[in-house]
Every structure is written in structure tokens, then in C-alpha cells.
Design an enzyme around this catalytic site. Structure first.
Site, PDB file in Angstrom:
ATOM      1  N   GLU A 155      71.177 -38.450  97.748  1.00  0.00           N
ATOM      2  CA  GLU A 155      71.619 -37.514  96.708  1.00  0.00           C
ATOM      3  C   GLU A 155      70.454 -37.105  95.807  1.00  0.00           C
ATOM      4  OE1 GLU A 155      74.711 -36.387  96.435  1.00  0.00           O
ATOM      5  OE2 GLU A 155      76.108 -37.914  97.147  1.00  0.00           O
ATOM      6  N   HIS A 184      71.713 -34.056  98.469  1.00  0.00           N
ATOM      7  CA  HIS A 184      72.913 -33.637  97.759  1.00  0.00           C
ATOM      8  C   HIS A 184      73.351 -32.254  98.244  1.00  0.00           C
ATOM      9  CE1 HIS A 184      75.704 -33.563  94.372  1.00  0.00           C
ATOM     10  NE2 HIS A 184      75.287 -32.353  94.066  1.00  0.00           N
ATOM     11  N   SER A 198      80.155 -32.375  94.105  1.00  0.00           N
ATOM     12  CA  SER A 198      79.330 -32.437  92.902  1.00  0.00           C
ATOM     13  C   SER A 198      80.211 -32.241  91.669  1.00  0.00           C
ATOM     14  CB  SER A 198      78.192 -31.425  92.987  1.00  0.00           C
ATOM     15  OG  SER A 198      77.202 -31.688  92.021  1.00  0.00           O
TER      16      SER A 198
END
Length: 550
Positions: free
Chosen positions: A336, A451, A207
């Protein structure tokens, strides 16, 4: 076993002994599993890698760490950086937070030990939250594969990303990224004392940590500090990875009015950290691609007073091949966009105004005919003649996956592969099982990997259950740690010999073919993952002359 003592440049450290994970099967060349008992490794935590960024050092580039006399206790983690917890939404940490942790399977003995590859982890959290602490990033899986693992904290939010225009003030932005550079310099100076090889350092992150990895690949400051890179679900082309000049905005929120940036800085350095964060400059609703975030990395102005972390447009740097060309592994997870369940209140999750789905970097004025036309195309592509509904969350997850994460990751893989002779390995993580911790925590029932769900296949998470090495989940843990540590060792994730754990050879991107490994219960090599969706976005971008090079 006695507590280990290590001497580094700053002084002596006392660490502790820990043990890697239990019950994982190791496989012989014949593919026959046999049990291996847990092995000891050495843990050194809360090591300062820079001077505390307090007082007049608030918002400034990090300064080298100070030494100490005697033996410093390194058996506990240092404070994480002051921020709002991404899940609990409570304030955690402090300003004095520039600490790192080192986990090593072996310490030097009379100089006879061969040095081990180093894996340098950069945590995610949108540049506004998170830490390198072992509650989420326990090194027990990776260190068992004979690598040294380093995890770090870096300044977040206002403290890490205040940006002022006046270069004389020394706050051009990117302090949090410069913290990462300082930590890498610390590794170069000290990691030998932990058995690590300063000439074989792999930076990896997820991320915001993945985008940090990408920014480090582009930054002249990071030259020579790492030798391989892994970017998970993040890159510099993600719209959330950018901030603004923000001093005036911050002061306005604090009801302090001035156009003099020197007075702004003086005021902001004297305000309590609690008051700084009371401004709500970091909104909870962070998943908007149409708005540039107030806090985040910036392109700095070239300054005569200090070097810039990044002073040019990233795409120009990449297309001209002026970045750190190292073996590169990157990818994304299948859904995600499920992250909206964590970051966006339920009543604001659905996209009803599709101008909000137009990335800000397209530069299309809102309300213009071009904006309305582009918004209509996005809606038609994802929803057809249907209206967004909570009964069809998967379509929303796909839109947000592409818009916030995958489009940027895809073009990063594509353009790096075209401009380097080093291998670029690409993946799509699809595993959907009981170790998918973020999805499990939020209670998402829809199929796909959320995610950050791949993290629990690389790190021991304190709230997660153990795993059975003979289960599918255990098999995927073994795959992930094997690929990642092989890449750190050799620049190639593939094992020397395929077996019943990894039975497919991972091909890098070659000759404009977007080869990728589909990581699922059954491994599969494919080409051009979700390519139809990416071609749609190629068309959207190509219709805007300003960003046609994207």
C-alpha cells in the site's frame, strides 16, 4: 438497438446500450473454456440523486432530488465534484455534482424479470478527489456477472467536509458521507426500475471508499440501506480518514477574521468555489500519520436540529456490537505504501524524524520522552541500525503500508469477526502484473502491489489495455469479479464448485484465527498475514493507556 427508456420517481430517463468485455473465457462445470461474445448491457449516467448543493445548501446535508418533465438524457456522465485531480493536479468538476450511474444487464419486462443483486460503488481519493466516472470505474467486467452496478459522486474536500461547532447552523460535518446515504436511499426507491433488488445491496469501495463503507456500517443513518459490505484498503481506523472542526482555519486562510461561526458560514457560502479551493487547505503531502487532517469525517455532536451520521467513537460501537452486522469482506494490497510515489514529493518521502511515524491518535505529545522512545522503537523495528535511504525503498513502503493502511484494516477485521455472527472474509492482494495500473502509471519497478492496483482487476479502466483470458492477468480478473459478485449474490465469495480459475476455498475468519486469501498468481489460504508487523504495532498501542482498546 433502440435507446432504452426507464421511468423512475423523478421522471423518465433515456440511457444507451453498451457492451461488456470481449474475449473473456467462461468455464463449464468440466473446466473447459469456451468463448462468449460480448453481451449488451444498459447504461444510465448522470442521474441526480439529490438537489444541487448550491447557494445556501453549500456544506449542508443533501436534500431529496427534484423531478423533471419530458425525457432526461442519461447517456453522459454528470459533472464530477469540484476537486484537484489526484494525478494531474488540475482542477476538475463543479459544485453541482450529486449524480450517480446505473449499469444493468437487463431491464424489467412486464414485471416478469427476477431482480438482480446491486453493487453500489464508492470511489476513493482521500475524501479530496475522484469520481464514479467510467474512465476508471467502467462496469463492463462486473455487470457481465449478472449484477446491477451503481457508481456515485459525493462532495469532496471543503464542500463535503466543512465542520462548524454551532449546531444551529446545520454544518456539523460529514456532508460527503451523508451524500452517500442519500444515494443509497435513491437506490432503495428506484433500483427496481433498472432490474435491481433493493433488498440485496452490497456497498463496496476502495481507499476513502473503503473507509466510507466502514463508516456506513457504523452509522445509524444507513440502517437498512445495504445488506453486505466490501472494504478495500480502507477503514475508519486509518489515520487519514479523520478531519477536524475547520471553519476558522479555512476563514483564516481566506483572510477573513471572525469568531462568529454564523458569519463564517455566510462568508463561506458566498465565496466562489475557486477561491475556497485556493486556500491550499488540502496539502499535496497527505501521508502524515502524526497530523490530523483538516478535512475529513468527524464524530458529530448530538444535535436537536438534525440526525448525526456518526456521533460516537467507532471502536466503542464495534466492541459493543452496535453496528450493521452484515457479511463483510475486506483486505489490503501487499505494498500500500507505494502510494507515497503519487502523493508525496520525492524530497519529502523519506522518514528522517520518526516522531512523524507516530499516529496522532496515540495522543503522545511531540518531544516528550514517551514520543522519543516510541519513535526510536519504530525506527529500530523497520530499519535496525541503518538510516533511511532511497536505496532501500521497500522498507519505507512496508512502514507506510502498515501505518497508513494495514494496521487499521487488520484491527477492523479482527474486531468485527469477534463481535458478529456474520462471516468476515479477509484478503491480501499480491498480484504484480501489467494490469497494476497505478504502479504502471507512476513507473514503480519494486516488487509488490501498489495501493489501488486491484481496481483494474474489477473495473475496465479507459487507459488500460485489454486482457487475454488465458493469461495470468485474465485469470486474476476472472477470479476477482467472480469472488466479488458471488459475495454480492450470496454473502459468500466462493464459487459453487472449484475449478482451474479458483482452485482454493476461501475460509472466513473463525475462532480468532485470522484466515485470509492470498491473491496472487497461485492462490493460497493462510493465517495472520504479516502478523509479526501487526504484533509490533499492538505493542506500540498497548503501551498507551488512552488507546489500549485498539
Amino acid at each position: 438497438m433502440a435507446d432504452p427508456i426507464v421511468r423512475i420517481q423523478q421522471g423518465q430517463l433515456r440511457g444507451r446500450v453498451d457492451y461488456d468485455y470481449r474475449g473473456v473465457a467462461f468455464y463449464s462445470f468440466q473446466g473447459i473454456p469456451y468463448a462468449k461474445p460480448p453481451l449488451a448491457f444498459y447504461s444510465f449516467q448522470g442521474i441526480p440523486y439529490a438537489k444541487p448543493p448550491l447557494g445556501k445548501l453549500r456544506f449542508k446535508a443533501p436534500q431529496p432530488p427534484e423531478g423533471w418533465s419530458g425525457i432526461r438524457d442519461a447517456t453522459k456522465e454528470g459533472s464530477e465534484c469540484y476537486s484537484t485531480h489526484i494525478i494531474l493536479h488540475t482542477i476538475v468538476g463543479s459544485e453541482d455534482c450529486l449524480f450517480l450511474n446505473v449499469y444493468t444487464p437487463e431491464l424489467p419486462s412486464d414485471g416478469r424479470q427476477s431482480l438482480k443483486p446491486v453493487m453500489f460503488w464508492i470511489h476513493g481519493g482521500g475524501f479530496t478527489s475522484g469520481s464514479g466516472n467510467s474512465d476508471i470505474y467502467g462496469a463492463h467486467y462486473l455487470v457481465a456477472e449478472d449484477v446491477v452496478v451503481v457508481t456515485i459522486n459525493y462532495r469532496l474536500g471543503v464542500l463535503g467536509f466543512l465542520c462548524l461547532d454551532d449546531l444551529k447552523l446545520g454544518v456539523p460535518g460529514n456532508a460527503g458521507l451523508k451524500d452517500q446515504v442519500m444515494a443509497l436511499k435513491w437506490v432503495q426507491k428506484n433500483i427496481r426500475d433498472f432490474g435491481g433488488d433493493p433488498n440485496n445491496v452490497t456497498i463496496f469501495g476502495e481507499s476513502a471508499g473503503g473507509s466510507s463503507v466502514h463508516f456506513l456500517m457504523l452509522s445509524p443513518m444507513a440502517k437498512g440501506l445495504f445488506h453486505k459490505a466490501i472494504a478495500q484498503s480502507g477503514c475508519c481506523f486509518n489515520p487519514w480518514a479523520w478531519g477536524n472542526v475547520n471553519g476558522k482555519i479555512l476563514c483564516s486562510r481566506l483572510e477573513y477574521s471572525t469568531n462568529d461561526e454564523s458569519k463564517m458560514l455566510e462568508f463561506l457560502q458566498e465565496v466562489s468555489v475557486d477561491k475556497l479551493y485556493s486556500t491550499h487547505l488540502i496539502p499535496r503531502d497527505v501521508m502524515r500519520v502524526d497530523l490530523r487532517r483538516p478535512l475529513g469525517p468527524v464524530i458529530e455532536k448530538i444535535s436537536p436540529y438534525e440526525p448525526a451520521f456518526l456521533a460516537e467513537d467507532p471502536m466503542d460501537i464495534i466492541l459493543q456490537g452496535r453496528y450493521h452486522k452484515v457479511p463483510f469482506l475486506l483486505g489490503y494490497v501487499s505494498r500500500e505504501g507505494m502510494l507515497i510515489e503519487v502523493t508525496v514529493p520525492k524530497d519529502r518521502q523519506l522518514v528522517t524524524d520518526f516522531e512523524e511515524a507516530i499516529p496522532f491518535n496515540l495522543g503522545i505529545p511531540k518531544g516528550s520522552p514517551q514520543s522519543l522512545k516510541t519513535a526510536a522503537k519504530i525506527k529500530e523495528y523497520y530499519y535496525g541500525d541503518k538510516e533511511p535511504s532511497f536505496d532501500d525503498m521497500d522498507t519505507l513502503y512496508k512502514l507506510q503500508t502498515d501505518n497508513f493502511f494495514y494496521r487499521g484494516v487488520y484491527i477492523t477485521a479482527k474486531h468485527h469477526a469477534a463481535t458478529t455472527s456474520e462471516p468476515v472474509y479477509f484478503y491480501k492482494f499480491c498480484v504484480d502484473g501489467p494490469l497494476n495500473m497505478l504502479k504502471k502509471f507512476v513507473g514503480i519497478d519494486a516488487p509488490g502491489a501498489c495501493h489501488a492496483d486491484e481496481l483494474s482487476y474489477l473495473f475496465k479502466i479507459s487507459v488500460a489495455d485489454g486482457f487475454d483470458p488465458n493469461s495470468y492477468e485474465g485469470k486474476n480478473v476472472l477470479r476477482m469479479i467472480t469472488w466479488w459478485t458471488n459475495f454480492a449474490k450470496n454473502g459468500d465469495p466462493n464459487p459453487r464448485q472449484l475449478d482451474n480459475i479458483i482452485d482454493v476455498y476461501w475460509e472466513p475468519i473463525r475462532n480468532n484465527r485470522m484466515n485470509y486469501m492470498e491473491i496472487d498468481y497461485q492462490l493460497k489460504m493462510g493465517e495472520d498475514p504479516d502478523g509479526d508487523r501487526m504484533r509490533f504495532w499492538d505493542e506500540i498501542y498497548s503501551q498507551n493507556l488512552i488507546t489500549s482498546k485498539l
